[in-house]
Design a protein around this motif. Structure first.
Motif, PDB file in Angstrom:
ATOM      1  N   MET A  21       0.818  -1.214   0.000  1.00 47.18           N
ATOM      2  CA  MET A  21       0.000   0.000   0.000  1.00 47.18           C
ATOM      3  C   MET A  21       0.855   1.268   0.000  1.00 47.18           C
ATOM      4  SD  MET A  21      -2.969  -1.084  -0.433  1.00 47.18           S
ATOM      5  CE  MET A  21      -2.136  -2.368  -1.393  1.00 47.18           C
ATOM      6  N   GLN A  22       2.067   1.174   0.502  1.00 45.07           N
ATOM      7  CA  GLN A  22       3.000   2.300   0.393  1.00 45.07           C
ATOM      8  C   GLN A  22       3.379   2.518  -1.074  1.00 45.07           C
ATOM      9  OE1 GLN A  22       6.275   1.317   2.970  1.00 45.07           O
ATOM     10  NE2 GLN A  22       5.075   1.549   4.854  1.00 45.07           N
ATOM     11  N   VAL A  23       3.543   1.409  -1.789  1.00 45.53           N
ATOM     12  CA  VAL A  23       3.825   1.486  -3.215  1.00 45.53           C
ATOM     13  C   VAL A  23       2.628   2.083  -3.959  1.00 45.53           C
ATOM     14  CG1 VAL A  23       4.326   0.141  -5.296  1.00 45.53           C
ATOM     15  CG2 VAL A  23       5.420  -0.456  -3.133  1.00 45.53           C
ATOM     16  N   ALA A  24       1.419   1.657  -3.572  1.00 44.22           N
ATOM     17  CA  ALA A  24       0.207   2.182  -4.197  1.00 44.22           C
ATOM     18  C   ALA A  24       0.109   3.694  -4.004  1.00 44.22           C
ATOM     19  CB  ALA A  24      -1.026   1.485  -3.619  1.00 44.22           C
ATOM     20  N   GLU A  25       0.417   4.148  -2.807  1.00 41.47           N
ATOM     21  CA  GLU A  25       0.355   5.573  -2.511  1.00 41.47           C
ATOM     22  C   GLU A  25       1.379   6.356  -3.330  1.00 41.47           C
ATOM     23  OE1 GLU A  25       0.300   8.533   1.413  1.00 41.47           O
ATOM     24  OE2 GLU A  25       0.822   6.413   1.607  1.00 41.47           O
ATOM     25  N   LYS A  27       2.481   5.589  -6.209  1.00 38.30           N
ATOM     26  CA  LYS A  27       2.105   5.567  -7.628  1.00 38.30           C
ATOM     27  C   LYS A  27       0.749   6.218  -7.889  1.00 38.30           C
ATOM     28  CE  LYS A  27       4.767   1.461  -8.937  1.00 38.30           C
ATOM     29  NZ  LYS A  27       4.730   0.116  -9.569  1.00 38.30           N
ATOM     30  N   GLY A  28       0.113   6.721  -6.829  1.00 34.24           N
ATOM     31  CA  GLY A  28      -1.190   7.357  -6.988  1.00 34.24           C
ATOM     32  C   GLY A  28      -2.317   6.398  -7.287  1.00 34.24           C
ATOM     33  N   LEU A  29      -2.169   5.146  -6.839  1.00 30.44           N
ATOM     34  CA  LEU A  29      -3.202   4.136  -7.057  1.00 30.44           C
ATOM     35  C   LEU A  29      -4.085   4.007  -5.818  1.00 30.44           C
ATOM     36  CD1 LEU A  29      -0.979   1.358  -8.682  1.00 30.44           C
ATOM     37  CD2 LEU A  29      -2.685   2.752  -9.864  1.00 30.44           C
ATOM     38  N   PRO A  30      -5.381   3.682  -5.997  1.00 31.71           N
ATOM     39  CA  PRO A  30      -6.256   3.456  -4.839  1.00 31.71           C
ATOM     40  C   PRO A  30      -5.726   2.316  -3.972  1.00 31.71           C
ATOM     41  CG  PRO A  30      -7.553   3.650  -6.859  1.00 31.71           C
ATOM     42  CD  PRO A  30      -6.113   3.558  -7.282  1.00 31.71           C
ATOM     43  N   LYS A  31      -5.827   2.457  -2.670  1.00 29.29           N
ATOM     44  CA  LYS A  31      -5.344   1.422  -1.765  1.00 29.29           C
ATOM     45  C   LYS A  31      -6.331   0.269  -1.711  1.00 29.29           C
ATOM     46  CE  LYS A  31      -2.504   4.370   1.200  1.00 29.29           C
ATOM     47  NZ  LYS A  31      -2.204   4.788   2.597  1.00 29.29           N
ATOM     48  N   LEU A  32      -5.799  -0.922  -1.585  1.00 30.21           N
ATOM     49  CA  LEU A  32      -6.601  -2.131  -1.469  1.00 30.21           C
ATOM     50  C   LEU A  32      -6.613  -2.575  -0.012  1.00 30.21           C
ATOM     51  CD1 LEU A  32      -5.208  -4.060  -4.575  1.00 30.21           C
ATOM     52  CD2 LEU A  32      -7.220  -2.573  -4.476  1.00 30.21           C
ATOM     53  N   LYS A  33      -7.735  -3.111   0.413  1.00 32.23           N
ATOM     54  CA  LYS A  33      -7.890  -3.529   1.804  1.00 32.23           C
ATOM     55  C   LYS A  33      -7.583  -5.005   2.002  1.00 32.23           C
ATOM     56  CE  LYS A  33     -11.238  -3.182   5.609  1.00 32.23           C
ATOM     57  NZ  LYS A  33     -12.627  -2.770   5.973  1.00 32.23           N
ATOM     58  N   TYR A  34      -7.876  -5.810   0.994  1.00 33.52           N
ATOM     59  CA  TYR A  34      -7.766  -7.266   1.146  1.00 33.52           C
ATOM     60  C   TYR A  34      -6.755  -7.908   0.195  1.00 33.52           C
ATOM     61  CZ  TYR A  34     -12.205  -6.385   3.499  1.00 33.52           C
ATOM     62  OH  TYR A  34     -13.197  -5.892   4.322  1.00 33.52           O
ATOM     63  N   HIS A  35      -6.137  -7.121  -0.656  1.00 29.85           N
ATOM     64  CA  HIS A  35      -5.208  -7.668  -1.646  1.00 29.85           C
ATOM     65  C   HIS A  35      -3.911  -6.865  -1.681  1.00 29.85           C
ATOM     66  CE1 HIS A  35      -9.233  -8.920  -3.051  1.00 29.85           C
ATOM     67  NE2 HIS A  35      -8.615  -9.965  -3.545  1.00 29.85           N
ATOM     68  N   LEU A  36      -2.885  -7.489  -2.249  1.00 30.83           N
ATOM     69  CA  LEU A  36      -1.669  -6.771  -2.588  1.00 30.83           C
ATOM     70  C   LEU A  36      -1.827  -6.205  -3.997  1.00 30.83           C
ATOM     71  CD1 LEU A  36       0.993  -9.425  -1.463  1.00 30.83           C
ATOM     72  CD2 LEU A  36      -0.015  -7.605  -0.079  1.00 30.83           C
ATOM     73  N   LEU A  37      -1.031  -5.214  -4.323  1.00 27.26           N
ATOM     74  CA  LEU A  37      -1.060  -4.701  -5.687  1.00 27.26           C
ATOM     75  C   LEU A  37      -0.655  -5.815  -6.656  1.00 27.26           C
ATOM     76  CD1 LEU A  37       0.565  -1.143  -5.657  1.00 27.26           C
ATOM     77  CD2 LEU A  37      -1.831  -1.710  -5.983  1.00 27.26           C
ATOM     78  N   PRO A  38      -1.378  -5.956  -7.758  1.00 30.44           N
ATOM     79  CA  PRO A  38      -0.969  -6.975  -8.735  1.00 30.44           C
ATOM     80  C   PRO A  38       0.315  -6.553  -9.434  1.00 30.44           C
ATOM     81  CG  PRO A  38      -2.746  -5.630  -9.622  1.00 30.44           C
ATOM     82  CD  PRO A  38      -2.577  -5.221  -8.185  1.00 30.44           C
TER      83      PRO A  38
END
Length: 209
Positions: A21-25, A27-38
């Protein structure tokens, strides 16, 4: 033919989720609650290589009843697990061919999967019609056939040990079974999620490698 791809690339743990989720943030991607970024590269490359070979992508989401966490050891002990599976068929033609657009499509799919998981946690079931597959007797017969074929030498040996009446031989065979049982349990133990998996996002581990 079919090809199974786990886009997250590793098993879910809280630590890996935080890193993801740090990576998602970043990259400006919505955070996921139950999954890792694909990890999109593997998916986009696979889709390009299998173009003209496969006709659809099947998105599968699996949940176990009562928040159960299945383990191989539990299965060995005969514990029953009940699961719900949501399967969505997506024709390949609906998936963008451009690598960047395909990656964005995959991120959106995982956002939908996250919302699907949230709905399951609230409702206790997936949306849409429920299909309960019939019992398949041939699966049981196939298992019994191979179990009998593979275990018959051990069973014959055990019967020979018992018939021999030798206390030393019987005690030795029992000790062998106990040691084998302990060894199998230890081997199963090292496959637990907390003990295995990749060094996903672990900079220290990468430096050591």
């Amino acid at each position: 033919m079919w090809f199974l791809l786990y886009c997250e690339g590793t098993r879910f743990t809280e630590k890996k989720h935080q890193i993801s989720m740090q990576v998602a943030e970043s990259k400006g991607l919505p955070k996921l609650k139950y999954h890792l970024l694909p990890r999109t590269k593997g998916f986009t490359t696979t889709l390009q290589c299998l173009k003209g070979t496969v006709s659809a992508v099947y998105d599968v989401t699996l949940n176990f009843k009562d928040n159960q966490t299945p383990t191989l050891l539990g299965i060995v002990h005969g514990k029953k697990y009940k699961a719900d599976m949501c399967v969505r068929r997506i024709p390949v033609e609906e998936i963008p061919e451009d690598e960047q657009e395909c990656a964005s499509w995959l991120h959106k799919l995982y956002q939908e999967k996250d919302a699907l998981q949230e709905n399951y946690n609230k409702e206790g079931k997936f949306p849409g019609p429920t299909i309960i597959p019939p019992r398949r007797p041939w699966t049981l017969l196939n298992f019994l056939f191979w179990a009998t074929l593979l275990l018959s030498p051990l069973i014959n040996f055990a019967c020979g040990v018992v018939v021999s009446g030798s206390p030393l031989l019987i005690i030795g065979f029992i000790l062998f079974l106990i040691i084998a049982s302990i060894a199998i349990r230890r081997l199963i133990g090292v496959t637990e999620v907390k003990k295995t998996g990749s060094s996903y996002g672990d900079q220290e581990a990468k430096k050591q490698n």
